[in-house]
Design a protein around this motif. Structure first.
Motif, mmCIF file in Angstrom:
data_model
loop_
_atom_site.group_PDB
_atom_site.id
_atom_site.type_symbol
_atom_site.label_atom_id
_atom_site.label_comp_id
_atom_site.label_asym_id
_atom_site.label_seq_id
_atom_site.Cartn_x
_atom_site.Cartn_y
_atom_site.Cartn_z
ATOM 1 N N ARG A 140 0.807 -1.220 0.000
ATOM 2 C CA ARG A 140 0.000 0.000 0.000
ATOM 3 C C ARG A 140 0.841 1.272 0.000
ATOM 4 O O ARG A 140 0.330 2.343 -0.326
ATOM 5 C CB ARG A 140 -0.931 0.008 1.226
ATOM 6 C CG ARG A 140 -1.921 -1.140 1.259
ATOM 7 C CD ARG A 140 -3.021 -0.881 2.274
ATOM 8 N NE ARG A 140 -2.512 -0.773 3.633
ATOM 9 C CZ ARG A 140 -2.432 -1.799 4.484
ATOM 10 N NH1 ARG A 140 -2.800 -3.003 4.100
ATOM 11 N NH2 ARG A 140 -1.976 -1.605 5.711
ATOM 12 N N LEU A 141 2.104 1.172 0.377
ATOM 13 C CA LEU A 141 2.944 2.361 0.473
ATOM 14 C C LEU A 141 3.276 2.920 -0.907
ATOM 15 O O LEU A 141 3.528 2.172 -1.863
ATOM 16 C CB LEU A 141 4.242 2.038 1.217
ATOM 17 C CG LEU A 141 4.099 1.786 2.715
ATOM 18 C CD1 LEU A 141 5.421 1.338 3.299
ATOM 19 C CD2 LEU A 141 3.600 3.037 3.428
ATOM 20 N N ALA A 142 3.281 4.238 -0.978
ATOM 21 C CA ALA A 142 3.576 4.902 -2.246
ATOM 22 C C ALA A 142 5.073 4.956 -2.483
ATOM 23 O O ALA A 142 5.870 4.981 -1.532
ATOM 24 C CB ALA A 142 3.003 6.317 -2.232
ATOM 25 N N PRO A 143 5.510 4.973 -3.741
ATOM 26 C CA PRO A 143 6.926 5.190 -4.032
ATOM 27 C C PRO A 143 7.425 6.463 -3.353
ATOM 28 O O PRO A 143 6.712 7.464 -3.287
ATOM 29 C CB PRO A 143 6.948 5.320 -5.559
ATOM 30 C CG PRO A 143 5.764 4.532 -6.017
ATOM 31 C CD PRO A 143 4.714 4.755 -4.960
ATOM 32 N N GLY A 144 8.638 6.402 -2.828
ATOM 33 C CA GLY A 144 9.181 7.524 -2.081
ATOM 34 C C GLY A 144 9.060 7.350 -0.583
ATOM 35 O O GLY A 144 9.669 8.093 0.190
ATOM 36 N N ALA A 169 11.511 -7.233 -1.703
ATOM 37 C CA ALA A 169 12.263 -6.868 -2.896
ATOM 38 C C ALA A 169 11.379 -6.185 -3.936
ATOM 39 O O ALA A 169 11.776 -5.192 -4.560
ATOM 40 C CB ALA A 169 12.922 -8.111 -3.492
ATOM 41 N N ARG A 170 10.175 -6.698 -4.112
ATOM 42 C CA ARG A 170 9.260 -6.091 -5.089
ATOM 43 C C ARG A 170 8.872 -4.680 -4.678
ATOM 44 O O ARG A 170 8.777 -3.773 -5.515
ATOM 45 C CB ARG A 170 8.014 -6.964 -5.256
ATOM 46 C CG ARG A 170 8.262 -8.299 -5.947
ATOM 47 C CD ARG A 170 6.954 -8.973 -6.349
ATOM 48 N NE ARG A 170 6.124 -9.305 -5.190
ATOM 49 C CZ ARG A 170 6.169 -10.484 -4.557
ATOM 50 N NH1 ARG A 170 7.026 -11.413 -4.955
ATOM 51 N NH2 ARG A 170 5.359 -10.739 -3.538
ATOM 52 N N ALA A 171 8.625 -4.477 -3.388
ATOM 53 C CA ALA A 171 8.276 -3.139 -2.905
ATOM 54 C C ALA A 171 9.427 -2.169 -3.128
ATOM 55 O O ALA A 171 9.226 -1.021 -3.540
ATOM 56 C CB ALA A 171 7.893 -3.197 -1.431
ATOM 57 N N ALA A 172 10.653 -2.613 -2.853
ATOM 58 C CA ALA A 172 11.820 -1.759 -3.062
ATOM 59 C C ALA A 172 11.995 -1.434 -4.538
ATOM 60 O O ALA A 172 12.381 -0.313 -4.903
ATOM 61 C CB ALA A 172 13.073 -2.438 -2.510
ATOM 62 N N ALA A 173 11.689 -2.394 -5.401
ATOM 63 C CA ALA A 173 11.857 -2.179 -6.841
ATOM 64 C C ALA A 173 10.888 -1.124 -7.372
ATOM 65 O O ALA A 173 11.183 -0.454 -8.372
ATOM 66 C CB ALA A 173 11.655 -3.495 -7.591
ATOM 67 N N ARG A 174 9.763 -0.946 -6.708
ATOM 68 C CA ARG A 174 8.811 0.061 -7.194
ATOM 69 C C ARG A 174 8.945 1.402 -6.462
ATOM 70 O O ARG A 174 8.098 2.275 -6.601
ATOM 71 C CB ARG A 174 7.381 -0.450 -7.117
ATOM 72 C CG ARG A 174 6.853 -0.733 -5.742
ATOM 73 C CD ARG A 174 5.412 -1.237 -5.791
ATOM 74 N NE ARG A 174 4.882 -1.473 -4.470
ATOM 75 C CZ ARG A 174 4.372 -0.519 -3.679
ATOM 76 N NH1 ARG A 174 4.328 0.737 -4.103
ATOM 77 N NH2 ARG A 174 3.908 -0.824 -2.495
ATOM 78 N N VAL A 176 9.815 2.010 -2.908
ATOM 79 C CA VAL A 176 9.707 2.111 -1.455
ATOM 80 C C VAL A 176 11.071 1.753 -0.863
ATOM 81 O O VAL A 176 11.545 0.629 -1.041
ATOM 82 C CB VAL A 176 8.631 1.163 -0.892
ATOM 83 C CG1 VAL A 176 8.583 1.256 0.632
ATOM 84 C CG2 VAL A 176 7.273 1.480 -1.492
ATOM 85 N N GLN A 177 11.721 2.692 -0.186
ATOM 86 C CA GLN A 177 13.027 2.390 0.394
ATOM 87 C C GLN A 177 12.843 1.582 1.672
ATOM 88 O O GLN A 177 12.078 1.958 2.559
ATOM 89 C CB GLN A 177 13.818 3.654 0.704
ATOM 90 C CG GLN A 177 15.232 3.345 1.195
ATOM 91 C CD GLN A 177 16.109 4.565 1.307
ATOM 92 O OE1 GLN A 177 15.649 5.638 1.685
ATOM 93 N NE2 GLN A 177 17.383 4.414 0.977
ATOM 94 N N ILE A 178 13.554 0.453 1.746
ATOM 95 C CA ILE A 178 13.383 -0.475 2.855
ATOM 96 C C ILE A 178 14.743 -0.784 3.467
ATOM 97 O O ILE A 178 15.697 -1.114 2.770
ATOM 98 C CB ILE A 178 12.717 -1.784 2.389
ATOM 99 C CG1 ILE A 178 11.324 -1.492 1.817
ATOM 100 C CG2 ILE A 178 12.621 -2.781 3.543
ATOM 101 C CD1 ILE A 178 10.640 -2.702 1.216
ATOM 102 N N ILE A 179 14.816 -0.671 4.795
ATOM 103 C CA ILE A 179 15.966 -1.133 5.562
ATOM 104 C C ILE A 179 15.457 -2.223 6.479
ATOM 105 O O ILE A 179 14.561 -1.997 7.287
ATOM 106 C CB ILE A 179 16.611 0.003 6.376
ATOM 107 C CG1 ILE A 179 17.039 1.145 5.447
ATOM 108 C CG2 ILE A 179 17.810 -0.517 7.166
ATOM 109 C CD1 ILE A 179 17.556 2.373 6.198
#
Length: 258
Positions: A140-144, A169-174, A176-179
């Protein structure tokens, strides 16, 4: 966020971490992994408490609780100044310097001027949860958006942990920055599978492995940065980096002495 610099905070006297769309943190307990997450959470917490951008750093709150200045300051620091620097992908920079008084739970802001870098960071930790977290949030999170995940694999079956790695990985590819901080090799391998399947580019994945070592009678933290290639393979495997399965298997393959 492109990079985070940590100065005199807990495990680190001065360390800069290059951040990717997906950054994975791993290592034994008490080796400094959480310092990276806590640095960002402390800044956000202080903005939420309206102590930043003008007053100071809130060491305790809803997001993270450190204690007092004596708990926050690195034991080998050559000054009582704690600092954080965040560089954004558009070149913007946030610089914060704080006076670490031993008994204070709010550290006074010293930087002048402060180049502000406000960002809304989502934080998900499964450590205190009685059931797995709702990871539909990632979709649900928007890019950025930025997300910090602390041991998200908790209470998940291995196949679900692997699928979670692919979902991350898919969320990061679109965008969403993930740590993510994890000990779980199934989640780790799910990310590798996503790279192999072309769901995320290998250059979009960064990894840090934290390990405590003794140097000249002092305990210091080494940070290795293995790289992943297009096939999902890792260029080097530091001792302890998701290798326990292989170590145990090697022992099981040894002949039994009767």
């Amino acid at each position: 966020m492109k990079s985070l610099r940590i100065v005199n905070f807990k495990a680190f006297t001065d360390r800069t971490f290059d951040l990717k769309p997906l950054t994975l943190l791993s290592g034994l307990n008490s080796t400094g992994k959480s310092c990276l997450l806590q640095s960002l959470l402390l800044l956000q917490q202080s903005y939420q408490q309206r102590l930043l951008p003008d007053t100071g750093l809130a060491l305790n709150g809803d997001l993270v609780s450190i204690g007092t200045g004596r708990d926050a300051l690195n034991e080998s620091a050559d000054s009582d100044i704690i600092g954080f620097e965040v560089i954004g992908d558009n070149g913007t920079k946030g610089i914060w310097r704080f006076q670490s008084e031993r008994d204070a739970d709010v550290l006074a802001l010293l930087s002048s001027p402060v180049i502000d870098f406000p960002t809304e960071i989502h934080y998900l930790s499964s450590c205190a949860q009685s059931k797995p977290l709702d990871f539909d949030l990632l979709d649900r999170l928007a890019p950025g958006s930025s997300v910090l995940l602390e041991h998200p694999e908790h209470r998940l079956h291995p196949d679900l942990a692997s699928e979670l790695g692919r979902q991350i990985a898919r969320a990061a590819a679109r965008g969403v920055q993930i740590i993510v901080e994890t000990h779980n090799d199934h989640l780790f391998n799910g990310i590798r599978v996503a790279v192999h399947g072309g769901q995320i580019k290998p250059e979009a994945v960064g990894m840090f492995y934290f390990k405590a070592v003794e140097r000249q009678g002092r305990r210091v933290i080494d940070v290795a940065s293995p790289r992943i290639d297009r096939n999902g393979r890792i260029d080097r495997w530091p001792d302890g980096f998701f290798d326990q399965f292989e170590k145990d298997l090697d022992q099981l393959l040894e002949p039994i002495n009767v």
